[in-house]
Write an enzyme that holds these catalytic residues in place. Structure first.
Site, PDB file in Angstrom:
ATOM      1  N   TYR A 185       0.834  -1.199   0.000  1.00 37.51           N
ATOM      2  CA  TYR A 185       0.000   0.000   0.000  1.00 37.51           C
ATOM      3  C   TYR A 185       0.871   1.252   0.000  1.00 37.51           C
ATOM      4  O   TYR A 185       0.654   2.180  -0.791  1.00 37.51           O
ATOM      5  CB  TYR A 185      -0.922  -0.005   1.219  1.00 37.51           C
ATOM      6  CG  TYR A 185      -1.823   1.199   1.300  1.00 37.51           C
ATOM      7  CD1 TYR A 185      -2.966   1.280   0.512  1.00 37.51           C
ATOM      8  CD2 TYR A 185      -1.539   2.267   2.154  1.00 37.51           C
ATOM      9  CE1 TYR A 185      -3.798   2.381   0.569  1.00 37.51           C
ATOM     10  CE2 TYR A 185      -2.367   3.368   2.227  1.00 37.51           C
ATOM     11  CZ  TYR A 185      -3.491   3.421   1.434  1.00 37.51           C
ATOM     12  OH  TYR A 185      -4.315   4.524   1.485  1.00 37.51           O
ATOM     13  N   LYS A 243       1.115   4.194  -2.953  1.00 31.95           N
ATOM     14  CA  LYS A 243       0.808   5.590  -2.709  1.00 31.95           C
ATOM     15  C   LYS A 243       2.035   6.490  -2.889  1.00 31.95           C
ATOM     16  O   LYS A 243       1.904   7.635  -3.327  1.00 31.95           O
ATOM     17  CB  LYS A 243       0.194   5.765  -1.317  1.00 31.95           C
ATOM     18  CG  LYS A 243      -1.170   5.101  -1.182  1.00 31.95           C
ATOM     19  CD  LYS A 243      -2.172   5.634  -2.209  1.00 31.95           C
ATOM     20  CE  LYS A 243      -3.564   5.089  -1.973  1.00 31.95           C
ATOM     21  NZ  LYS A 243      -4.570   5.643  -2.928  1.00 31.95           N
TER      22      LYS A 243
END
Length: 265
Positions: A156, A160
């Site tokens: 994740y 990002k």
């Protein structure tokens, strides 16, 4: 057409069936925009369109998966053919992913990267020419504070960080096309995919925001065209600490539960 208001604009919002995307679609329709709401769950989009049918603007449901290049291209073609313009693209579709420990976690990490980062790339590629033809145009890429600090599930955070870098590069290279590109970085926000129960039930509850908090900032960014926004803004102090005092930052970060690489529920 100026960007003093979203009224009368055509705006594409991905991940619009819940959370930040849904809240953003609601706000935009209520101020008079035509919102092409994109998600995999067509039933939720249709229900949302029915709910907002009496508002000033209009919500147009479109079922698509941002990991499917052909589906994203078909979305852009529909917007071009049906509306003749795309004044703003909100890349919000995303997943959380789990801990990255070893080979068993590869598929999860790759899926997280595919949705969060490559899904954003697909949408930008598909809409680039239409955005330029509709200029002045806006792009808002919903990244995360995790894309600045790298705390939590590694897949994740990597996705990002990628969205942050992509947004920063495009904010410079697409400026000459009269397209502003913003990286919008939320902190802890309660959504269907991110319930934040470990925070909302304890003394840290004040750190947690609601989807509409982010949606309000997205609408503001559409009006102003700023290249970066953090929600809530005080999270920027942690980012500054990371760059100005790395040892202090690492000492603090190591005490956070998510530093173990899991996403606590």
């Amino acid at each position: 057409m100026s960007w003093t208001s979203p009224e009368g604009k055509v705006v594409v919002v991905t991940g619009a069936s819940s959370g930040i995307g849904e809240a953003t679609a609601r706000r935009l329709v209520r101020v008079g925009a035509t919102v092409v709401a994109v998600a995999r769950r067509d039933d939720r989009l249709t229900a949302l369109a029915d709910e907002l049918s009496s508002e000033r603007g209009r919500l147009v449901p479109h079922a698509a998966d941002v990991t499917d290049t052909a589906a994203v291209d078909a979305l852009a073609a529909r917007v071009r053919d049906e509306f003749g313009a795309c004044h703003a693209l909100i890349n919000n579709a995303g997943v959380g992913g789990g801990a990255f420990v070893g080979r068993d976690d590869l598929d999860d990490a790759l899926h997280t990267l595919d949705v969060n980062l490559l899904g954003t790339v697909r949408c930008l590629a598909a809409f680039a020419d239409l955005l330029e033809a509709s200029a002045p145009a806006r792009v808002v890429n919903v990244a995360s504070v995790a894309g600045k600090l790298g705390i939590g599930p590694a897949g994740y955070a990597a996705s990002k960080f990628g969205v942050v870098g992509l947004s920063e590069a495009l904010s410079l290279s697409w400026a000459s096309r009269d397209i502003t590109v913003c990286q919008l970085n939320p902190g802890f926000i309660v959504t269907e995919g991110f319930p934040q129960a470990h925070l909302t039930s304890g003394p840290m509850a004040r750190l947690v925001g609601e989807p509409d908090d982010v949606a309000a900032r997205i609408v503001e960014v559409l009006r102003t065209g700023v290249p970066e926004r953090t929600v809530p803004s005080w999270y920027r102090s942690f980012v500054a600490l990371r760059h100005l005092a790395p040892p202090v930052y690492r000492a603090v970060a190591s005490r956070i539960d998510r530093a173990g690489g899991d996403r606590s529920e």
